[in-house]
Design a protein around this motif. Structure first.
Motif: not given
Length: 396
Positions: A362-373
Motif C-alpha cells: 500500500g506504499t508503492g512509490r517511484i523512487r527518484n534518484m537525482p544525481t550531480a550530473v
C-alpha cells in the motif's frame, strides 16, 4: 526430467506476482549508466541509478581502471588471506580510514557482503540485536545469519528503542547487545537519529552499528552520516559502500584496529571469496581522492535534489519525509504505481516502481534518484512529464 513440484511452485507464484503488480521486469542498458540511458534503442532520462555523483562514468576513474588492469591483471587471483591482497587494496583501506576518521578499514566485495560478514563475526546465539524495523534487507539477512535474538524497534522511535534496550539489558539473557540502523533509509530518504542512538548505546553499554550505504559520498562532506553528526569516535561499526556515490563496486567496514583485525580473522566473505579486482580497487581509490579534494559534485547533487523535490511538491505529489537526495513519489496502490512507471517510460523518463516486499504493502512509490550530473533542462523535462502523466492518471 525436471521436478513437477518445482515447476508448479514457480508457475503459480510468478503469475501471482504479476496479478498483484509485484512482478519486476529487468531492463537491459545499452551503454553506460549515466544521466541519460539507452534501453531498446530509446533514450531516457535516468532517475533510478545510485550513481549519485556521476563518478561511475567519470573519465578519471576509467583511466585508473585501465591502468590498474594493465599493471595488475584482470582479477586478483585469490582470497585476501592467501595472496589476493595487493598493495592497491591496502592503499584503498588506508585512504578510507583517513577519510572516515577511524583507525582502520576492511574492504569487501559488496555492501551486502559487509552485513553478511560483520554482524555474524561478532554476534551469536547468546546475543541480541536491536534493529530498526525499516533496515535494509542485507541487515536483516546478516542478523539472521548471526543467530542472535533480533528485537525490532519502531522506525526511528527513540522511546521504543530505549525501552527495548532497557528490557534486553535488564533481562540478563544476553552476552552482548547491538543497535543496528541504516544511516540513510533507502526507500524514504530520512536520516537515522544517530546522536540519540549513540546516547542510548552509551547508557546501556551497547554496540553501535551504522550501515551508511546511502550516506556515503552524500552527507558529512562525503564521509557519511556518522561524520555529519560528528560521531566518528562513538560508533563501533561504520558500513560504507563503494557501489553508489563512489561509483564502482564493493563495500567496507570502518572502525577500531582491533575490530578490523578480528573481521580479517573471522568474517567469512573475506576468508572465502576472491578479492575485488585491481581495476575496481584503483577506480575506488581515485573516487575517494576526488571526494577528499573537492566538494563540488556533492554540492551539485544537493542543488539538483532540492530542485526536483520542490518541483514535484509544487505539483501536489507526496514526496514523504526525505532529508536526502532520495526523492520518493508515493503513489500507494502497487498496480497503479507500476502503470505510472510505465507511462513515465513512454514519455522518456526512467523511474522504476518500488513495491512490496521492498516497501510495505500500500506504499508503492517511484523512487527518484537525482544525481550531480543531471542538467537543469533534464530536471525541467522530468517535472513536465510528471505533471502530464499525473493529470492523465488523476493522481494530482
Amino acid at each position: 526430467m525436471s521436478s513437477q513440484a518445482l515447476e508448479q511452485f514457480l508457475t503459480v507464484n510468478i503469475e501471482d506476482l504479476k496479478t498483484k503488480g509485484l512482478y519486476n521486469v529487468i531492463d537491459t542498458l545499452q551503454g553506460a549508466n549515466g544521466p541519460v540511458i539507452q534501453i531498446d534503442g530509446k533514450s531516457l532520462i535516468n532517475l533510478s541509478s545510485n550513481n549519485y555523483l556521476g563518478l561511475a562514468t567519470d573519465q578519471r576513474l576509467i583511466d585508473a581502471s585501465v591502468k590498474a588492469a594493465q599493471t595488475y591483471g584482470a582479477g586478483a587471483g585469490a582470497v585476501r588471506t592467501i595472496n589476493g591482497t595487493m598493495d592497491l587494496h591496502i592503499e584503498l583501506e588506508d585512504k578510507l580510514a583517513h577519510f572516515k576518521k577511524t583507525e582502520a578499514v576492511i574492504v569487501y566485495q559488496s555492501g551486502f557482503n559487509c552485513n553478511m560478514a560483520a554482524i555474524s563475526a561478532v554476534m551469536d546465539q547468546h546475543d541480541a540485536i536491536l534493529s530498526d524495523e525499516l533496515n535494509h534487507a542485507s541487515i536483516i539477512d546478516g542478523c539472521r545469519l548471526s543467530r542472535a535474538k533480533v528485537i525490532r524497534y519502531k522506525h526511528s522511535d527513540m522511546d521504543d528503542l530505549r525501552q527495548k534496550a532497557k528490557e534486553a539489558t535488564e533481562s540478563g539473557q544476553y552476552h552482548k547487545i547491538m543497535i543496528i540502523t541504516d544511516g540513510v533509509f533507502s526507500m524514504d530518504g530520512d536520516i537515522a537519529k544517530l546522536p540519540e542512538i549513540a546516547k542510548i548505546a552509551e547508557e546501556f553499554d551497547l554496540i553501535t552499528y551504522v550501515d551508511d550505504a546511502h550516506g556515503s559520498g552524500v552527507l558529512g562532506a562525503g564521509a557519511g552520516t556518522v561524520k555529519y553528526f560528528g560521531l566518528s569516535d562513538r560508533i563501533d561499526f561504520q558500513i560504507g559502500t563503494l557501489s553508489k556515490a563512489i561509483g564502482v563496486v564493493g563495500g567496507y567496514v570502518a572502525g577500531k584496529k582491533q575490530l578490523i583485525e578480528w573481521l580479517k580473522l573471522r568474517s567469512r566473505p573475506f576468508l572465502f571469496s576472491t578479492s575485488l579486482p585491481p581495476a575496481a580497487i584503483a577506480a575506488c581509490s581515485t573516487s575517494v581522492d576526488i571526494l577528499i579534494s573537492d566538494t563540488e559534485l556533492i554540492e551539485k547533487l544537493w542543488a539538483n535534489s532540492k530542485e526536483l523535490k520542490h518541483g514535484l511538491s509544487q505539483l501536489g505529489y507526496d514526496v514523504g519525509q526525505s532529508e536526502t537526495p532520495i526523492t520518493p513519489c508515493i503513489i500507494g496502490d502497487e498496480v497503479t504505481t507500476q502503470q505510472f512507471s510505465r507511462r513515465l517510460y513512454e514519455e522518456g523518463i526512467y523511474a522504476k516502481a518500488i513495491v512490496f516486499p521492498t516497501v510495505p504493502k500500500g506504499t508503492g512509490r517511484i523512487r527518484n534518484m537525482p544525481t550531480a550530473v543531471h542538467t537543469k533542462e533534464m530536471l525541467d523535462q522530468v517535472i513536465s512529464v510528471y505533471e502530464k502523466v499525473g493529470k492523465e492518471m488523476k493522481l494530482i
